[in-house]
Scaffold this active site. Sequence first.
Site, PDB file in Angstrom:
ATOM      1  N   ASP A 484       0.810  -1.223   0.000  1.00 48.09           N
ATOM      2  CA  ASP A 484       0.000   0.000   0.000  1.00 48.09           C
ATOM      3  C   ASP A 484       0.838   1.266   0.000  1.00 48.09           C
ATOM      4  O   ASP A 484       0.326   2.360  -0.242  1.00 48.09           O
ATOM      5  CB  ASP A 484      -0.865   0.041   1.271  1.00 48.09           C
ATOM      6  CG  ASP A 484      -2.063  -0.870   1.175  1.00 48.09           C
ATOM      7  OD1 ASP A 484      -2.571  -1.070   0.071  1.00 48.09           O
ATOM      8  OD2 ASP A 484      -2.489  -1.383   2.226  1.00 48.09           O
TER       9      ASP A 484
HETATM   10  C1  BGC Z   1       0.386   1.114   6.266  1.00 48.54           C
HETATM   11  C2  BGC Z   1       0.090  -0.129   5.477  1.00 48.54           C
HETATM   12  C3  BGC Z   1      -1.376  -0.356   5.387  1.00 48.54           C
HETATM   13  C4  BGC Z   1      -2.104   0.892   4.906  1.00 48.54           C
HETATM   14  C5  BGC Z   1      -3.586   0.659   4.992  1.00 48.54           C
HETATM   15  C6  BGC Z   1      -0.379   2.287   5.711  1.00 48.54           C
HETATM   16  O1  BGC Z   1      -0.161   3.394   6.515  1.00 48.54           O
HETATM   17  O2  BGC Z   1       1.776   1.369   6.246  1.00 48.54           O
HETATM   18  O3  BGC Z   1       0.718  -1.244   6.075  1.00 48.54           O
HETATM   19  O4  BGC Z   1      -1.632  -1.407   4.504  1.00 48.54           O
HETATM   20  O5  BGC Z   1      -1.758   2.003   5.685  1.00 48.54           O
HETATM   21  O6  BGC Z   1      -4.362   1.673   4.507  1.00 48.54           O
HETATM   22  C1  NOJ Z   2      -1.306  -3.997   5.603  1.00 50.79           C
HETATM   23  C2  NOJ Z   2      -2.559  -4.100   4.804  1.00 50.79           C
HETATM   24  O1  NOJ Z   2      -3.590  -4.652   5.606  1.00 50.79           O
HETATM   25  C3  NOJ Z   2      -2.378  -4.940   3.579  1.00 50.79           C
HETATM   26  O2  NOJ Z   2      -3.538  -4.908   2.805  1.00 50.79           O
HETATM   27  C4  NOJ Z   2      -1.194  -4.483   2.798  1.00 50.79           C
HETATM   28  O3  NOJ Z   2      -1.036  -5.350   1.716  1.00 50.79           O
HETATM   29  C5  NOJ Z   2       0.056  -4.462   3.656  1.00 50.79           C
HETATM   30  N1  NOJ Z   2      -0.162  -3.652   4.805  1.00 50.79           N
HETATM   31  C6  NOJ Z   2       1.279  -3.949   2.923  1.00 50.79           C
HETATM   32  O4  NOJ Z   2       1.212  -2.590   2.670  1.00 50.79           O
END
Ligand code: BGC
Ligand code: NOJ
Length: 798
Positions: A484
């Site tokens: 993400d």
């Molecule tokens: C985090 C990710 C997460 C995303 C969800 C980010 O701030 O680093 O791990 O998947 O938010 O929206």
């Molecule tokens: C946490 C999120 O829940 C997941 O959807 C995502 O793939 C990972 N972070 C990596 O960014």
Amino acid sequence: MTQFGHFDDASREYVITRPDTPWPWINYLGTRDFFSLISNTAGGYCFCRDAKFRRILRYRYNGVPMDAGGRYFYIKDGDTVWNPGWKPCKTPLDAYECRHGMGYTRIIGEKGGLRAEVLFFVPPDARCEIHRVKLTNTGKNRKSFQLYSFVEWCLWNASTDMENFQRNLSTGEVEIEPDALYHKTEYRERRDHYAFYGVNRPYDGFDTDRETFMGMYNGFEAPQQVLAGTSGNTVAHGWSPIASHRFDLELEPGASEELIFVLGYVKNPQEAKFTAPGVINKAQARKLLQVYGSPAGADMAFATLKSYWDDILSRFTVASVVPELDRTVNIWNQYQCMITFFFSRSASYFESGIGRGMGFRDSNQDLAGIVHLIPERARQRILDIAATQFPDGGCYHQYQPLTKRGNNDIGGGFNDDPLWLIFGTVAYIKETGDFGILHEPVPFDNKPGTEESLLEHLKISFAHVTDNLGPHGLPLIGRADWNDCLNLNCFSDNPDESFQTTENKTEGSKAESLMIAGLFVAEGKDFAELLSHPAVAADPKYVAKVRSAVSAMEAAVKAHGWDGEWFLRAYGYYGDKIGSNENEEGKIFIESQGWCTMARIGAEEGLCDKALDAAVKHLECEHGLVLNAPAYTRYIKDYGEISSYPQGYKENAGIFCHNNPWVIIGEAMAGRADDVWRHYCKITPAFTKDQALRKVEPYVFCQMVAGRDAARPGEGKNSWLTGTAAWTWKCVSEFILGIKPQYDGLLIEPCIPVAYGTYKVRRRFREAEYELNIHCTGRGGKQFIPYKPGRQTIEIEL
Ligand code: BGC
Ligand code: NOJ
């Protein structure tokens, strides 16, 4: 090294032996609608179905001290006030123990010759928590003391509860009855639900007004009524409603007394909301109090809970020579998979229950951890998820559990999302053989009248990738892929924007993802296999199209996605390379090594082995494989959130445990057993030595462990709700122990060092129960066991 607890495998419990753990170590209660989070000091909260919209207890994230709010019992014994769970008074205890078990938590405290044991659990399928309190006089003298219960109500919407004080402080309403204290805020208008806190013994005093109970300027640790041994007998009007009972008790030496509290949630039919003007209909609450509010009722409910988990955890067990492996496989990994399936990423001590609902990609991945445990619920989840998809194959990134409707609250346009529906459905059908699910009609964006079969949804999911290819024939990344935080079309320089939701410049972008490319090849192969199965017998022309799209993608990866020693990570907006040796930082990323090796792209040419060697060389550290290397040392506008994190944390070179199994599976497919085992042990909590360093629960996987560039490498964060649970499960069950469900049987293909390679697996598979005695000689190979109902014992030597 300070130890805070240990495993008790026979009881399937983790035993915490001191209350001041380095972070609250929590457990989850509930299996269907009513869910609770409970820490080792009884902190936490509960909700019904939706942690945002139906929050029952108030909880203060970010509070000081940490973990403020919960179900607190106060004991006033002479001048001493203490809690069985130590907090909030923190009066030193003579003895303390917390046992987190499967769906229950037992906290035991002892002080001055009085022992208090509190069992917390949620009966399967009931909408209530039971707090079973047993008090025993362990001293030599008769004891007179007081017991207080305490919970604080949330005004239902956990988000506005923390924001809209001009309204909230005037809306609170309660009703007081001899059997329970009722919380009915907003019931007078549009709500048809209320909560209650009841007990099976007449109480000697009560409070429902927080200020009277606590004192305006006191904290949870010093409620003025408890300190005085009194109750205000208050009826809350607005402000902050609570529920507290007081009992004046006496115990002879050796004697015990039990009280059973029921904290419940009731939803009434609109036409039966009231029994008199303004008086809530309490019939359902009384029923719950009657069923559970007796020792026999609570015993029965607890026995049902036990047998629920006994049944779940009897479906896959291993007996090996490694106790850490056995307890991970048999207990904690499967338990965590269930919890992540229930909660997705919504509510933990790192997820506020407000920010996130059920993630499209997250929930699809979670299925891999539970299809063998609760297949009928997996089926429903797949249909719910698919119903949030758009006609062009794109999807909402999450949906709210209460309404099952998708929303864009945490962004949209993630181009990996659609493929995960294929991943989840394949996992489900391989486990169950239920090809019928493919013919279920499923709407788009939940609009009635738009239904197409689930199979059609899979086809458009697949097409969403081929319809969105970039200049190199690789998948366009969209807002982002699985990562993400790799925001290649975002270009944000405004700190008030969220990287996840701000407008993206996808128009004209050349940003392509090698992670999606690998995922597409892996899932495309799976999809083609599914379509060709006689039970589906899809149009061969379509299957050929799928296969040729997969081959074209493999060719594109080999031509444009290979950096010489490893797979590139992406191309940026302008077509620039990311995850290349040419970059100064972020030269190599884990995701594309994992997915391209799982997809076996270029295996014959040796690309997979090279990529895996590179992962070991550049990404491996003491605690696992970091996400990227070298870490980004400054914010790069073209890359977005990934470079917003300090080095070694989260997506910037943290050990993102979720994607370690991708490489481990890649290693297993390449037959590299020693690498597999080493990587697996590094991220698996049961092997944790230094509990203080790890900080979070040593019985569940973390989303992230701080990487080698961080201030404290090895420090865990974001425990519990993470795709790590399902992926490590898939990794250990299918690729290390080697039990791979197939459409027509089980394929046994382990990858484990010979020293640990003799073990027994009991595996329920559809109507069959296999006892597999596996002996790995180091030779390798595989054996297919065609599906046949009934009990079978099979000796396997590979
Ligand atoms: C985090 C990710 C997460 C995303 C969800 C980010 O701030 O680093 O791990 O998947 O938010 O929206
Ligand atoms: C946490 C999120 O829940 C997941 O959807 C995502 O793939 C990972 N972070 C990596 O960014």
